[in-house]
Design a protein around this motif. Sequence first.
Motif, mmCIF file in Angstrom:
data_model
loop_
_atom_site.group_PDB
_atom_site.id
_atom_site.type_symbol
_atom_site.label_atom_id
_atom_site.label_comp_id
_atom_site.label_asym_id
_atom_site.label_seq_id
_atom_site.Cartn_x
_atom_site.Cartn_y
_atom_site.Cartn_z
ATOM 1 N N TYR A 19 0.810 -1.220 0.000
ATOM 2 C CA TYR A 19 0.000 0.000 0.000
ATOM 3 C C TYR A 19 0.847 1.276 0.000
ATOM 4 N N GLY A 20 2.079 1.184 0.462
ATOM 5 C CA GLY A 20 2.950 2.359 0.482
ATOM 6 C C GLY A 20 3.820 2.491 -0.745
ATOM 7 N N SER A 21 3.695 1.572 -1.705
ATOM 8 C CA SER A 21 4.595 1.597 -2.866
ATOM 9 C C SER A 21 4.244 2.737 -3.818
ATOM 10 N N GLU A 22 5.282 3.338 -4.384
ATOM 11 C CA GLU A 22 5.085 4.420 -5.342
ATOM 12 C C GLU A 22 4.424 3.901 -6.622
ATOM 13 N N ARG A 23 4.686 2.650 -6.946
ATOM 14 C CA ARG A 23 4.105 2.062 -8.156
ATOM 15 C C ARG A 23 2.593 1.989 -8.050
ATOM 16 N N LEU A 24 2.090 1.502 -6.904
ATOM 17 C CA LEU A 24 0.639 1.419 -6.710
ATOM 18 C C LEU A 24 0.027 2.811 -6.688
ATOM 19 N N LYS A 25 0.695 3.737 -6.004
ATOM 20 C CA LYS A 25 0.196 5.120 -5.943
ATOM 21 C C LYS A 25 0.079 5.704 -7.345
ATOM 22 N N LYS A 26 1.101 5.470 -8.173
ATOM 23 C CA LYS A 26 1.078 5.974 -9.549
ATOM 24 C C LYS A 26 -0.075 5.360 -10.340
ATOM 25 N N TYR A 27 -0.273 4.047 -10.217
ATOM 26 C CA TYR A 27 -1.377 3.377 -10.913
ATOM 27 C C TYR A 27 -2.717 3.993 -10.523
ATOM 28 N N MET A 28 -2.925 4.198 -9.213
ATOM 29 C CA MET A 28 -4.210 4.711 -8.743
ATOM 30 C C MET A 28 -4.447 6.143 -9.225
ATOM 31 N N GLU A 29 -3.397 6.955 -9.231
ATOM 32 C CA GLU A 29 -3.532 8.341 -9.707
ATOM 33 C C GLU A 29 -3.933 8.357 -11.180
ATOM 34 N N ILE A 30 -3.326 7.470 -11.970
ATOM 35 C CA ILE A 30 -3.642 7.417 -13.403
ATOM 36 C C ILE A 30 -5.077 6.947 -13.624
ATOM 37 N N ILE A 31 -5.497 5.919 -12.888
ATOM 38 C CA ILE A 31 -6.860 5.402 -13.048
ATOM 39 C C ILE A 31 -7.885 6.472 -12.684
ATOM 40 N N ILE A 32 -7.672 7.139 -11.546
ATOM 41 C CA ILE A 32 -8.615 8.176 -11.108
ATOM 42 C C ILE A 32 -8.700 9.296 -12.132
#
Length: 319
Positions: A19-32
């Motif tokens: 949950y703290g990974s930059e990769r997941l954060k990036k994916y979620m920002e792009i999807i939103i």
Amino acid sequence: MYAVSNVIGSLVFGNRLDYGSERLKKYMEIIIESFEVMGISGVLTVFPFVRYCPGDPFKCRKIHQQTKFMKNEFREMMQEHRAELNSTGEPKDLIDAYLREIEKNKDMDTYFCEDQLVQVIGDLYGAGTESSSTTLRWALIFMLHNQEVLFKVQAEIDDILGGRLPTMMDKQKMPYVEATLSEIQRMGDMVPFSVPHCTTEDVSFRDFFIPQGTMILPNLYSVHHNEAHFKDAFKFDPSRFLDDEGCYRPIKQLIPFGIGRRVCLGESLARMELFLFFTSLLQRFSPSLPSGEELPSLTGTLHITNEPPPLKVIFSARS
């Protein structure tokens, strides 16, 4: 949203992201952002020439960049899977299974190819993450607005589960929970206009002539709020999905995932996620509004999905 994406990621990629990974954060920002921007860029469907306007007023170039980034990510994952693929063992995820199918059909004329796999991954991961998490946010809003429904849902959860975690085997024993989820999907109308389809031949329908190749956008909102199928269609009432004995009664006009051969690719997964997340959440917590907060609006903002308004909610642990 992070939790839902990791469920899909486990099935598609074979692993979860921290949950703290930059990769997941990036994916979620792009999807939103993609789902928000695509609502604006929909004008390109009708007026494709506006993409050549100076600047990027409809964000089509940004969507292209984000899509390209995600596709490159998926292709990297595919190459990693291909390098580790063991034809004798069980496939560990969807990518493994699909790559095997590509290999099996390499000498035949089929749709199984890497480009198609990239598209399938994108549909499952992107659309599945956004739509399921949006449905769960609408679920919270409807529970805040309908406390009597919330109490009935929690009573059924307590009666069937006690303190153990829910499984999909419990779903058929919990008709009121299932009825409530059906009503949330009907009233929330997460995707009021279904994924575009296309006529494969000339069609005559109710005095209208629709030529071959015409894009069709099914209006699911009009179906879900049709008084001929749903009495008091603008009232939140899970009991419409229950028969006289209190058993779950499906209504065929409830079609949040579409119908036919082109039904939503992730329907079965989404139904599992919604039941398990919703049940687990209300088993352990009771949602309520912070002091002084007004009930959130039941009117969403239409992008590709019908986005619920932002809300603040307190989750109080249940004893």
